[in-house]
Motif scaffolding. Structure first.
Motif, mmCIF file in Angstrom:
data_model
loop_
_atom_site.group_PDB
_atom_site.id
_atom_site.type_symbol
_atom_site.label_atom_id
_atom_site.label_comp_id
_atom_site.label_asym_id
_atom_site.label_seq_id
_atom_site.Cartn_x
_atom_site.Cartn_y
_atom_site.Cartn_z
ATOM 1 N N ALA A 1 1.063 -7.844 -2.976
ATOM 2 C CA ALA A 1 1.119 -8.246 -4.410
ATOM 3 C C ALA A 1 1.959 -9.664 -4.393
ATOM 4 N N LYS A 2 3.049 -9.697 -3.961
ATOM 5 C CA LYS A 2 4.172 -10.716 -4.104
ATOM 6 C C LYS A 2 3.491 -11.911 -3.465
ATOM 7 N N MET A 3 2.768 -11.710 -2.268
ATOM 8 C CA MET A 3 2.252 -13.066 -1.712
ATOM 9 C C MET A 3 0.968 -13.760 -2.578
ATOM 10 N N LEU A 4 0.501 -12.811 -3.111
ATOM 11 C CA LEU A 4 -0.818 -13.301 -3.976
ATOM 12 C C LEU A 4 -0.059 -13.681 -5.456
ATOM 13 N N LYS A 5 1.349 -13.424 -5.727
ATOM 14 C CA LYS A 5 1.607 -13.704 -7.322
ATOM 15 C C LYS A 5 1.031 -12.769 -8.071
ATOM 16 N N LEU A 6 0.715 -11.756 -7.866
ATOM 17 C CA LEU A 6 0.163 -10.774 -8.699
ATOM 18 C C LEU A 6 1.241 -10.547 -10.086
ATOM 19 N N PRO A 7 0.911 -10.137 -11.018
ATOM 20 C CA PRO A 7 1.837 -9.701 -12.394
ATOM 21 C C PRO A 7 2.622 -8.673 -11.807
ATOM 22 N N SER A 8 3.703 -8.510 -12.263
ATOM 23 C CA SER A 8 4.742 -7.316 -12.073
ATOM 24 C C SER A 8 4.304 -6.135 -12.181
ATOM 25 N N GLN A 9 3.421 -6.019 -13.258
ATOM 26 C CA GLN A 9 2.667 -4.577 -13.636
ATOM 27 C C GLN A 9 2.109 -3.775 -12.379
ATOM 28 N N PHE A 10 1.673 -4.653 -11.629
ATOM 29 C CA PHE A 10 0.896 -4.247 -10.324
ATOM 30 C C PHE A 10 1.861 -3.691 -9.328
ATOM 31 N N LEU A 11 3.114 -3.864 -9.404
ATOM 32 C CA LEU A 11 3.936 -3.236 -8.313
ATOM 33 C C LEU A 11 4.366 -2.047 -8.655
ATOM 34 N N SER A 12 4.789 -1.358 -7.572
ATOM 35 C CA SER A 12 5.127 -0.104 -7.431
ATOM 36 C C SER A 12 6.381 0.471 -8.514
ATOM 37 N N SER A 13 7.198 -0.458 -8.529
ATOM 38 C CA SER A 13 8.546 -0.460 -9.384
ATOM 39 C C SER A 13 8.134 -0.249 -10.917
ATOM 40 N N ALA A 14 6.768 -0.593 -11.198
ATOM 41 C CA ALA A 14 6.436 -0.591 -12.581
ATOM 42 C C ALA A 14 5.332 0.508 -12.734
ATOM 43 N N LEU A 15 4.587 0.308 -13.823
ATOM 44 C CA LEU A 15 3.541 1.356 -14.011
ATOM 45 C C LEU A 15 2.387 1.637 -12.925
ATOM 46 N N GLY A 16 2.207 0.676 -12.339
ATOM 47 C CA GLY A 16 1.038 0.278 -11.631
ATOM 48 C C GLY A 16 1.401 0.623 -10.089
ATOM 49 N N GLY A 17 0.682 -0.062 -9.428
ATOM 50 C CA GLY A 17 1.004 -0.089 -7.826
ATOM 51 C C GLY A 17 -0.150 -0.366 -7.150
ATOM 52 N N GLY A 18 -0.219 -0.425 -5.757
ATOM 53 C CA GLY A 18 -1.231 -0.649 -4.738
ATOM 54 C C GLY A 18 -1.719 0.551 -4.087
ATOM 55 N N PHE B 1 -11.250 -3.639 10.249
ATOM 56 C CA PHE B 1 -11.897 -2.545 9.339
ATOM 57 C C PHE B 1 -11.567 -1.245 9.629
ATOM 58 N N ASP B 2 -11.355 -0.501 8.663
ATOM 59 C CA ASP B 2 -11.208 -0.582 7.085
ATOM 60 C C ASP B 2 -9.956 -0.750 6.461
ATOM 61 N N CYS B 3 -9.974 -1.850 5.481
ATOM 62 C CA CYS B 3 -8.667 -2.010 4.971
ATOM 63 C C CYS B 3 -8.866 -2.789 3.730
ATOM 64 N N SER B 4 -9.048 -1.994 2.522
ATOM 65 C CA SER B 4 -9.438 -2.857 1.169
ATOM 66 C C SER B 4 -8.225 -2.327 0.419
ATOM 67 N N LEU B 5 -7.559 -3.554 -0.281
ATOM 68 C CA LEU B 5 -6.377 -3.386 -1.109
ATOM 69 C C LEU B 5 -6.687 -3.330 -2.505
ATOM 70 N N LEU B 6 -6.377 -2.305 -3.135
ATOM 71 C CA LEU B 6 -6.543 -2.260 -4.682
ATOM 72 C C LEU B 6 -5.226 -2.069 -5.537
ATOM 73 N N TRP B 7 -4.999 -2.799 -6.564
ATOM 74 C CA TRP B 7 -3.956 -2.525 -7.475
ATOM 75 C C TRP B 7 -4.458 -2.110 -8.844
ATOM 76 N N VAL B 8 -3.417 -1.453 -9.411
ATOM 77 C CA VAL B 8 -3.981 -1.005 -10.710
ATOM 78 C C VAL B 8 -2.646 -1.228 -11.508
ATOM 79 N N LYS B 9 -2.825 -1.590 -13.114
ATOM 80 C CA LYS B 9 -1.761 -1.955 -13.951
ATOM 81 C C LYS B 9 -0.833 -0.730 -14.302
ATOM 82 N N ASP B 10 -1.680 0.573 -14.233
ATOM 83 C CA ASP B 10 -1.410 1.602 -14.478
ATOM 84 C C ASP B 10 -1.894 2.715 -14.004
ATOM 85 N N ARG B 11 -1.265 3.379 -13.039
ATOM 86 C CA ARG B 11 -1.618 4.450 -11.904
ATOM 87 C C ARG B 11 -1.970 5.682 -12.565
#
Length: 483
Positions: free
Chosen positions: A126-143, A307-317
């Motif tokens: 997520a940091k490599m892609l510069k996704l918003p901090s809400q997508f990080l596990s330290s917030a309400l979201g995560g991958g 295969f297989d390895c599909s990455l999903l992030w959500v803002k609110d898990r």
């Protein structure tokens, strides 16, 4: 052959690695597209399983003689069809180690390292892609790692559905409406079928051909207005970064604002092109991701992760967990009951899950971000090279401007052709693929039958692109003579 014996594993494992290494060393000698006919294998194998054990030598012989001819070689340097599905030494080693541990990591307690490594690696990415901090596990979201983008869009659609029904009432299901482009992957339609969204409430908005087949936000807004006036409930918009047909990029920021204005879930599918966005010069394609509720990309396409390895992030898990969680007695444990850990079983459809983060971790560790960026850039340069080759031959045309490493092109038909070159270009594709020298695929854009040349196999070099182009030119010459 004993089910598990360390020394036997060592001996057989060495032989298997040698077999695989020899396969990769000779991969260019095989027809890229398998040339067998349907039902070929039934004629070659017995109709029941053996009662007595066979030898590894006999098995290797059968693999060479019976299995390999029926394999389409996705890792061949002459593979240019669909989109890539990368393998690599690091990815392969990670897959081996995952198979060795063979855990079923549905909850933290079943193997703490599996859950915790997944959390860490998804945060890295997520940091490599510069996704918003809400997508990080330290917030309400995560991958979380899903099997495919099809699974990713299904789980977020279920989360969005349940979030909306919680507000609108459970009897509102028949009113829920999904909006997407006519260039969106068919996985979304299947997800709607599974999630119980009424087929007549699946809105397919025509893409704008003048804008490289990106969807027009105005058309989405108009469709939403019509549905609102009919008493329906718009609840989900899906945008794509790198569509399947032409690698188009939808206008994320504008679509996100539309979703926000109507309290809709906004999902971004970057299954193919997400990998390119680790490069600073392509990151702008994700501008607007801050508006999204969920974001997905496939590391197994263009990121050297098997295969297989599909990455999903959500803002609110919590929305995923509420839609997908079950808590039977036999799964209860101290860590889960204390809510001190992540249980990824509640973020996906199945209960069981593999230790997939190992291979992604090993790819990141053994190649590093700089090398991975160079790998992506090299394929894009090769695609630019192919695009220039097409433009240099007046018999061909580039149908829509190249995005990333996909070139959409076709052989221009004589004006007398009634089907606008469909038969001609199908013939070119079929002849080229039947030669075994390359494999390309097709799509249809604005009614035109279009050939797709997707660069992305790990072993592809400029010489392979040049050879593919020469083959296409030579076959085009023969076809045009017969028209």
């Amino acid at each position: 052959m004993r089910p598990m014996d360390a020394e036997q594993l060592r001996e057989c494992g060495h032989r298997m690695v040698d077999f695989i290494a020899d396969y990769y060393k000779s991969i260019e000698t095989f027809p890229v597209l398998s040339q067998v006919q349907p039902g070929y294998l039934k004629e070659l194998l017995p109709d029941s399983a053996p009662n007595r054990p066979d030898t590894l030598d006999a098995l290797f012989d059968d693999i060479r003689e019976k299995i390999v001819p029926g394999v389409t070689h996705w890792q061949s340097p002459n593979y240019f069809a669909y989109y890539p599905s990368n393998s690599s030494t690091a990815g392969f080693l990670g897959e081996m180690l995952s198979a060795a541990f063979n855990i079923v990591g549905f909850s933290w307690i079943t193997s703490p390292a599996a859950t915790e490594l997944e959390v860490i690696v998804l945060d890295w990415f997520a940091k490599m892609l510069k996704l918003p901090s809400q997508f990080l596990s330290s917030a309400l979201g995560g991958g979380v790692i899903q099997g495919t983008a099809s699974e990713a869009v299904l789980v977020v659609l279920l989360a969005a559905r349940d979030r909306t029904l919680k507000k609108q009432g459970k009897k509102s299901l028949e009113k829920l409406v999904v909006y997407t482009s006519d260039q969106t992957h068919s996985a979304l339609q299947k997800a709607c079928q599974i999630a119980g969204i009424f087929p007549e409430n699946f809105r397919v908005v025509k893409a704008d051909c003048s804008n490289n087949y990106a969807v027009a936000p105005e058309a989405v807004s108009e469709a939403i207005s019509v549905d609102l006036s009919s008493g329906l409930i718009p609840f989900f918009i899906c945008a794509t970064v790198g569509t399947t047909s032409s690698s188009a990029v939808d206008p994320l920021h504008k679509l996100g604002k539309i979703a926000q204005a109507h309290d809709m879930w906004f999902h971004i599918d970057a299954a193919y092109a997400g990998s390119a966005c680790i490069c600073p010069e392509y990151r702008h394609h994700l501008d607007g991701v801050e508006e999204a509720d969920s974001f997905n990309m496939n590391a197994h396409k263009w990121f050297l992760t098997n295969f297989d390895c599909s990455l999903l992030w959500v803002k609110d898990r919590s929305h995923l967990i509420e839609a997908l969680s079950t808590n039977p007695e036999f799964l209860k444990n101290k860590a889960s009951q204390a809510n001190s850990v992540v249980d990824f079983k509640d973020w996906q459809i199945p209960l069981g899950r593999r230790f997939r983060s190992l291979k992604l971790w090993m790819v990141l560790r053994l190649y590093g971000v700089e090398n991975l960026q160079s790998y992506i850039r090299k394929h894009i340069q090769l695609a630019k090279h192919f695009e220039q080759l097409v433009l240099s031959d007046s018999r061909f045309e580039v149908v829509t401007p190249r995005n990333f490493s996909l070139v959409c092109f076709r052989l221009v038909p004589p004006t007398s052709e009634e089907d606008d070159g469909r038969k001609l270009n199908y013939g070119l594709m079929d002849t080229a693929n039947s030669s075994g020298k390359i494999f390309i695929s097709h799509t249809v854009l604005s009614g035109k039958f279009v050939l797709r040349f997707a660069v992305g196999a790990p072993l592809t070099e400029e010489q392979h692109v040049d050879a593919a182009w020469k083959l296409l030119q030579d076959e085009a010459t023969k076809l045009l003579r017969s028209v």
